[in-house]
Scaffold this active site. Structure first.
Site, PDB file in Angstrom:
ATOM      1  N   GLY A   1       0.834  -1.199   0.000  1.00 15.15           N
ATOM      2  CA  GLY A   1       0.000   0.000   0.000  1.00 15.15           C
ATOM      3  C   GLY A   1       0.867   1.247   0.000  1.00 15.15           C
TER       4      GLY A   1
ATOM      5  N   TYR B   1     -15.117   0.439   8.632  1.00 11.38           N
ATOM      6  CA  TYR B   1     -13.675   0.690   8.819  1.00 11.38           C
ATOM      7  C   TYR B   1     -13.288   0.502  10.289  1.00 11.38           C
ATOM      8  CZ  TYR B   1      -9.373   3.538   8.759  1.00 11.38           C
ATOM      9  OH  TYR B   1      -8.077   3.988   8.887  1.00 11.38           O
TER      10      TYR B   1
HETATM   11  C1  VAH Z   1     -10.422   8.246   7.743  1.00  6.88           C
HETATM   12  N1  VAH Z   1      -8.238   9.328   7.596  1.00  6.88           N
HETATM   13  O1  VAH Z   1     -10.896   9.379   7.748  1.00  6.88           O
HETATM   14  C2  VAH Z   1      -8.925   8.109   8.046  1.00  6.88           C
HETATM   15  C3  VAH Z   1      -8.650   7.954   9.519  1.00  6.88           C
HETATM   16  C4  VAH Z   1      -9.515   8.358  11.802  1.00  6.88           C
HETATM   17  C5  VAH Z   1      -9.551   8.777  10.403  1.00  6.88           C
HETATM   18  O2  VAH Z   1      -8.628   6.636   9.886  1.00  6.88           O
HETATM   19  O3  VAH Z   1     -11.063   7.260   7.502  1.00  6.88           O
END
Ligand code: VAH
Length: 318
Positions: free
Chosen positions: A8, A142
């Site tokens: 990555g 996520y």
């Molecule tokens: C996001 N930049 O916005 C990443 C990050 C905590 C934010 O993990 O998903």
């Protein structure tokens, strides 16, 4: 020399990390890889391989070919994009991690870095001075993948002795490499738009306070946790990490010190709910105590550095 593989490498953090590790360890000792080729500087400054991060076989092929001993797994689908493609986000973020952890368990590699995120926290976590250990009920794909990943890292360390190290990045801000699909990305885009157009429409509300960090500090933390003596890395899920916390209104005010006529408007979208579920200010005292973490940039010094560099590199504003 223990060779390093960055999976990555073409992402926002991967690009900066590749540059730093090649500077520190020598270009030929740092193999960059991604699902597609990177920019000119990356491709010409050292070895590059096309690697699908979910393919354990392909990662092993590259590890053997270059006699790699350390892997930085930077490939992931971030918060906003993973909400659009939940299954793909889960598969990429988890399959890639388990592939690399297995290669470490099978002794092909000695040490692994894996990024977690403040996205592991949810609305039920304390918002101010969010502790290292607390309620973690993320409401994004996520965040769910990062909580699961943290426990896998700890499991492989406890059960198989895998030396995997991790930090929970806050929002990362850079001018050299652009992010993709993150909820905190407004804090990168605002600088470019301010210089290009003198205005910016923000997808978060003006008082949305989020933990953030300049890329230089994020890279410093990443390199330092990997250099730390193993006995200093007491937390093998992932370390809270913080530097600055600010709102869109506050970053706009900093920019106005350089562009007095800069105008910001607010049009919150689906990312507002994601941001609202995250901490406002994070307690990173464990990282500071265990392996000497400290940040160098605040909002003022970061803004000065970004504006100065973007003015020097006008090609990035075209
Ligand atoms: C996001 N930049 O916005 C990443 C990050 C905590 C934010 O993990 O998903």
């Amino acid at each position: 020399m223990n060779k390093i593989l960055i999976i990555g490498a073409c992402g926002q953090i991967g690009t900066a990390l590749t540059e730093k590790l090649r500077e520190d360890y020598g270009n030929e000792n740092v193999i960059a890889s991604d699902i597609r080729e990177g920019g000119k500087e990356m491709m010409e400054s050292g070895p590059f391989e096309i690697v699908d991060a979910t393919s354990k076989e392909r990662i092993l092929e590259v590890v053997k070919k270059h006699e790699v001993k350390q892997v930085y797994l930077m490939a992931a689908m971030l918060s906003a994009t993973a909400e659009k493609y939940p299954q793909k986000g889960w598969e990429l973020n988890m399959t890639s991690l388990l592939a690399v952890l297995d290669l470490a368990k099978e002794k092909y590699i000695d040490k692994v870095f894996w990024p977690s995120s403040m996205a592991v926290f949810g609305s039920t976590s304390p918002k101010i001075n969010t502790p290292q250990q607390t309620i973690m009920e993320p409401t994004t794909v996520y965040g769910i993948s990062k909580v699961a990943g943290e426990h896998w890292c700890n499991y492989y360390h406890e059960k198989y002795g895998v030396d995997v190290r991790s930090i929970r990045y806050p929002g990362i801000i850079s001018w050299k490499s652009l992010p993709g699909g993150g909820t905190t990305d407004y804090a990168v885009d605002i600088y470019f738009e301010a210089l290009k157009k003198g205005s910016f429409e923000c997808f978060l509300s003006e008082d949305t306070r989020l933990p953030m960090m300049y890329m230089e500090d994020a890279i410093d933390a990443t390199v330092n946790i990997m250099k730390a003596n193993p006995e200093c890395v007491k937390t093998r899920t992932s370390y809270n990490l913080a530097a600055i916390s600010f709102t869109p209104k506050e970053i706009a005010q900093e920019i106005k010190n350089y562009i007095p006529d800069f105008e910001i408007t607010y049009k919150p979208d689906f990312r507002q709910d994601i941001a609202d579920s995250w901490p406002r200010i994070i307690d990173d005292s464990a990282a500071r105590k265990d392996w000497g973490w400290e940040h160098a940039y605040d909002l003022t010094s970061m803004t000065k550095d970004i504006i100065t560099n973007l003015k020097k590199h006008e090609e990035l504003l075209s």
